[in-house]
Write a protein that holds these residues in place. Structure first.
Motif, PDB file in Angstrom:
ATOM      1  N   VAL A  23      42.078  30.190  44.523  1.00 30.71           N
ATOM      2  CA  VAL A  23      42.452  29.360  43.186  1.00 30.71           C
ATOM      3  C   VAL A  23      42.332  30.587  42.387  1.00 30.71           C
ATOM      4  O   VAL A  23      43.132  31.112  41.486  1.00 30.71           O
ATOM      5  CB  VAL A  23      42.160  28.049  42.661  1.00 30.71           C
ATOM      6  CG1 VAL A  23      42.667  26.500  43.643  1.00 30.71           C
ATOM      7  CG2 VAL A  23      40.809  28.379  42.514  1.00 30.71           C
ATOM      8  N   TYR A  24      41.628  31.445  42.431  1.00 29.98           N
ATOM      9  CA  TYR A  24      41.447  32.997  41.139  1.00 29.98           C
ATOM     10  C   TYR A  24      40.889  34.245  42.506  1.00 29.98           C
ATOM     11  O   TYR A  24      39.883  33.818  43.434  1.00 29.98           O
ATOM     12  CB  TYR A  24      39.569  32.463  40.653  1.00 29.98           C
ATOM     13  CG  TYR A  24      39.724  33.343  39.471  1.00 29.98           C
ATOM     14  CD1 TYR A  24      41.076  32.972  38.130  1.00 29.98           C
ATOM     15  CD2 TYR A  24      38.939  33.739  39.482  1.00 29.98           C
ATOM     16  CE1 TYR A  24      40.502  33.822  37.309  1.00 29.98           C
ATOM     17  CE2 TYR A  24      38.543  34.717  38.323  1.00 29.98           C
ATOM     18  CZ  TYR A  24      39.191  34.454  37.055  1.00 29.98           C
ATOM     19  OH  TYR A  24      39.168  35.605  36.259  1.00 29.98           O
ATOM     20  N   HIS A  37      45.554  35.365  42.020  1.00 31.57           N
ATOM     21  CA  HIS A  37      45.794  33.566  42.119  1.00 31.57           C
ATOM     22  C   HIS A  37      44.840  33.789  41.111  1.00 31.57           C
ATOM     23  O   HIS A  37      43.865  33.752  40.552  1.00 31.57           O
ATOM     24  CB  HIS A  37      45.016  32.876  42.492  1.00 31.57           C
ATOM     25  CG  HIS A  37      45.721  33.180  44.127  1.00 31.57           C
ATOM     26  ND1 HIS A  37      47.234  32.323  44.524  1.00 31.57           N
ATOM     27  CD2 HIS A  37      45.344  34.428  45.256  1.00 31.57           C
ATOM     28  CE1 HIS A  37      46.925  32.839  46.056  1.00 31.57           C
ATOM     29  NE2 HIS A  37      46.127  33.874  46.219  1.00 31.57           N
ATOM     30  N   ASP A  69      44.231  30.143  38.596  1.00 33.36           N
ATOM     31  CA  ASP A  69      44.134  28.722  37.948  1.00 33.36           C
ATOM     32  C   ASP A  69      43.663  28.424  36.780  1.00 33.36           C
ATOM     33  O   ASP A  69      42.146  28.600  36.986  1.00 33.36           O
ATOM     34  CB  ASP A  69      43.763  27.333  39.470  1.00 33.36           C
ATOM     35  CG  ASP A  69      43.135  26.286  39.250  1.00 33.36           C
ATOM     36  OD1 ASP A  69      44.314  25.483  39.446  1.00 33.36           O
ATOM     37  OD2 ASP A  69      41.817  25.740  38.893  1.00 33.36           O
TER      38      ASP A  69
END
Length: 70
Positions: free
Chosen positions: A4-5, A15, A17
């Motif tokens: 997510v990152y 990414h 988030d």
């Protein structure tokens, strides 16, 4: 598919988030690290090196990896 990152492909895809961005922004504030745009495919604002990663666990927690260069 849990990332997510950050990036796991050398910065091509990044990414970012919002929950992870908020966590890294706070770490950056403490460590005096400003955000920067990263990514070749689609640039995102991140804090720290592009090759760090955060993954979302099944329990809903963030797990940050590859932070040696921070």
């Amino acid at each position: 598919d849990s990332i997510v990152y950050g990036s796991r492909d050398g910065g091509y895809t990044v990414h970012a988030d919002q929950r992870a961005v908020d966590s890294m922004r706070e770490c950056g504030r403490i460590l005096n690290i400003i955000g920067h745009n990263a990514g070749l495919a689609d640039q995102k604002l991140i804090y720290g090196p592009c090759d760090q990663e955060a993954h979302l666990t099944k329990e809903g927690n963030l797990c940050f990896l590859d932070l040696a260069r921070v």
